[in-house]
Design a protein around this motif. Sequence first.
Motif, PDB file in Angstrom:
ATOM      1  N   MET A  31       0.833  -1.205   0.000  1.00 20.70           N
ATOM      2  CA  MET A  31       0.000   0.000   0.000  1.00 20.70           C
ATOM      3  C   MET A  31       0.871   1.259   0.000  1.00 20.70           C
ATOM      4  SD  MET A  31      -3.200  -0.840  -0.148  1.00 20.70           S
ATOM      5  CE  MET A  31      -4.497  -0.005   0.776  1.00 20.70           C
ATOM      6  N   SER A  32       2.014   1.203   0.682  1.00 15.71           N
ATOM      7  CA  SER A  32       2.922   2.351   0.688  1.00 15.71           C
ATOM      8  C   SER A  32       3.449   2.630  -0.714  1.00 15.71           C
ATOM      9  CB  SER A  32       4.091   2.097   1.645  1.00 15.71           C
ATOM     10  OG  SER A  32       3.643   2.009   2.978  1.00 15.71           O
ATOM     11  N   ALA A  33       3.793   1.558  -1.432  1.00 17.87           N
ATOM     12  CA  ALA A  33       4.301   1.732  -2.792  1.00 17.87           C
ATOM     13  C   ALA A  33       3.212   2.281  -3.713  1.00 17.87           C
ATOM     14  CB  ALA A  33       4.837   0.402  -3.322  1.00 17.87           C
ATOM     15  N   ILE A  34       1.999   1.780  -3.537  1.00 23.38           N
ATOM     16  CA  ILE A  34       0.875   2.289  -4.338  1.00 23.38           C
ATOM     17  C   ILE A  34       0.664   3.771  -4.062  1.00 23.38           C
ATOM     18  CG2 ILE A  34      -1.623   2.145  -4.705  1.00 23.38           C
ATOM     19  CD1 ILE A  34      -1.373  -0.886  -4.085  1.00 23.38           C
ATOM     20  N   ALA A  35       0.723   4.139  -2.785  1.00 23.83           N
ATOM     21  CA  ALA A  35       0.531   5.543  -2.412  1.00 23.83           C
ATOM     22  C   ALA A  35       1.611   6.425  -3.035  1.00 23.83           C
ATOM     23  CB  ALA A  35       0.548   5.678  -0.893  1.00 23.83           C
ATOM     24  N   ARG A  36       2.865   5.982  -2.972  1.00 23.39           N
ATOM     25  CA  ARG A  36       3.949   6.777  -3.566  1.00 23.39           C
ATOM     26  C   ARG A  36       3.748   6.938  -5.065  1.00 23.39           C
ATOM     27  NH1 ARG A  36       7.139   3.677  -0.030  1.00 23.39           N
ATOM     28  NH2 ARG A  36       7.720   2.258  -1.730  1.00 23.39           N
ATOM     29  N   ARG A  37       3.387   5.851  -5.741  1.00 25.58           N
ATOM     30  CA  ARG A  37       3.189   5.908  -7.191  1.00 25.58           C
ATOM     31  C   ARG A  37       2.013   6.829  -7.538  1.00 25.58           C
ATOM     32  NH1 ARG A  37       4.372   2.260 -11.679  1.00 25.58           N
ATOM     33  NH2 ARG A  37       6.084   1.555 -10.365  1.00 25.58           N
ATOM     34  N   ALA A  38       1.013   6.872  -6.678  1.00 25.38           N
ATOM     35  CA  ALA A  38      -0.182   7.685  -6.929  1.00 25.38           C
ATOM     36  C   ALA A  38      -0.048   9.103  -6.380  1.00 25.38           C
ATOM     37  CB  ALA A  38      -1.405   7.014  -6.311  1.00 25.38           C
ATOM     38  N   ASN A  39       1.108   9.415  -5.786  1.00 27.10           N
ATOM     39  CA  ASN A  39       1.338  10.744  -5.195  1.00 27.10           C
ATOM     40  C   ASN A  39       0.291  11.095  -4.138  1.00 27.10           C
ATOM     41  OD1 ASN A  39       3.674  11.434  -6.772  1.00 27.10           O
ATOM     42  ND2 ASN A  39       2.294  11.814  -8.515  1.00 27.10           N
ATOM     43  N   THR A  40       0.035  10.127  -3.284  1.00 26.46           N
ATOM     44  CA  THR A  40      -0.891  10.359  -2.183  1.00 26.46           C
ATOM     45  C   THR A  40      -0.352   9.637  -0.957  1.00 26.46           C
ATOM     46  OG1 THR A  40      -3.226  10.323  -1.533  1.00 26.46           O
ATOM     47  CG2 THR A  40      -2.397   8.380  -2.702  1.00 26.46           C
ATOM     48  N   SER A  41      -1.118   9.590   0.105  1.00 21.62           N
ATOM     49  CA  SER A  41      -0.675   8.927   1.332  1.00 21.62           C
ATOM     50  C   SER A  41      -1.412   7.601   1.501  1.00 21.62           C
ATOM     51  CB  SER A  41      -0.961   9.819   2.541  1.00 21.62           C
ATOM     52  OG  SER A  41      -2.362   9.948   2.729  1.00 21.62           O
ATOM     53  N   PRO A  42      -0.802   6.638   2.215  1.00 22.52           N
ATOM     54  CA  PRO A  42      -1.521   5.394   2.486  1.00 22.52           C
ATOM     55  C   PRO A  42      -2.857   5.639   3.187  1.00 22.52           C
ATOM     56  CG  PRO A  42       0.802   5.134   2.998  1.00 22.52           C
ATOM     57  CD  PRO A  42       0.593   6.599   2.702  1.00 22.52           C
ATOM     58  N   ALA A  43      -2.889   6.606   4.091  1.00 26.94           N
ATOM     59  CA  ALA A  43      -4.139   6.899   4.793  1.00 26.94           C
ATOM     60  C   ALA A  43      -5.210   7.371   3.817  1.00 26.94           C
ATOM     61  CB  ALA A  43      -3.896   7.959   5.866  1.00 26.94           C
ATOM     62  N   ASN A  44      -4.810   8.134   2.822  1.00 27.68           N
ATOM     63  CA  ASN A  44      -5.779   8.645   1.855  1.00 27.68           C
ATOM     64  C   ASN A  44      -6.330   7.529   0.968  1.00 27.68           C
ATOM     65  OD1 ASN A  44      -7.229  10.893   0.836  1.00 27.68           O
ATOM     66  ND2 ASN A  44      -5.890  10.964  -0.957  1.00 27.68           N
ATOM     67  N   ILE A  45      -5.520   6.519   0.717  1.00 24.54           N
ATOM     68  CA  ILE A  45      -6.000   5.380  -0.078  1.00 24.54           C
ATOM     69  C   ILE A  45      -7.211   4.742   0.607  1.00 24.54           C
ATOM     70  CG2 ILE A  45      -5.463   3.031  -0.835  1.00 24.54           C
ATOM     71  CD1 ILE A  45      -2.684   3.933  -1.506  1.00 24.54           C
ATOM     72  N   TYR A  46      -7.158   4.658   1.938  1.00 22.29           N
ATOM     73  CA  TYR A  46      -8.256   4.005   2.668  1.00 22.29           C
ATOM     74  C   TYR A  46      -9.533   4.836   2.685  1.00 22.29           C
ATOM     75  CZ  TYR A  46      -5.046   0.383   4.172  1.00 22.29           C
ATOM     76  OH  TYR A  46      -4.162  -0.672   4.187  1.00 22.29           O
ATOM     77  N   VAL A  47      -9.447   6.067   2.249  1.00 19.12           N
ATOM     78  CA  VAL A  47     -10.663   6.855   2.053  1.00 19.12           C
ATOM     79  C   VAL A  47     -11.447   6.304   0.865  1.00 19.12           C
ATOM     80  CG1 VAL A  47     -11.560   9.138   1.433  1.00 19.12           C
ATOM     81  CG2 VAL A  47      -9.648   8.931   3.060  1.00 19.12           C
ATOM     82  N   TYR A  48     -10.719   5.740  -0.107  1.00 16.89           N
ATOM     83  CA  TYR A  48     -11.325   5.287  -1.357  1.00 16.89           C
ATOM     84  C   TYR A  48     -11.512   3.765  -1.409  1.00 16.89           C
ATOM     85  CZ  TYR A  48     -10.350  10.002  -2.970  1.00 16.89           C
ATOM     86  OH  TYR A  48     -10.332  11.363  -3.110  1.00 16.89           O
TER      87      TYR A  48
END
Length: 204
Positions: A31-48
């Motif tokens: 999830m950290s790698a996904i967040a970095r690639r998406a230019n967002t934070s891991p916490a923000n990913i869990y919003v979606y």
Amino acid sequence: MVQKKKPEIRDGILEAAGALFRERGYANATMSAIARRANTSPANIYVYFGSKLDILLAVYEPWLRDRIEGLEARAEGVTDPEARIRLVLRTLWREIPADDNHFARNLSQALSTGAREARDAATLRRWCEARVGEILSDALPDGRRDIVCTEALGHLVISIFDGVTLSCDGGASGERLEAVAELFAVLLLGQGAAVERAAGDPRP
């Protein structure tokens, strides 16, 4: 206060995750790698998305549905029953598992880790089983179609697909799968079809 979801951020997460799943596989796409690639934070990913599996399914489902529907369209253009069955099986057991850098392997990896959020994956699997069962059943002569359980046929073929996606390596395995697909076609069509072909009968 509920955070407002932005479609462009969700799309960016899916694009980043899809690229990482293809490059690294499900287990190594963190999830950290996904967040970095998406230019967002891991916490923000869990919003979606509730989990990494949720992200994978959002990428994987349209990918797989597109391929199954494409297979159905290709199969409709093949009138010879055995050729049609072999096309379906070759596509499911060899082409799709190898497609897009073995992308189908991601879901098998995810579910083999014991992911609990598998309800959507089960729904997708049932859709695939029903669709594939119908495609194959439609290729059978009336006498054979009446004795073949479409539901069981779809379940069997997709179960083999699941196994193949975890071990797909082309080469000798691909050749064995071709032989299995040929045998499967003969069994589906019945002994009469095999005898006629062995005797040189020109009928399909």
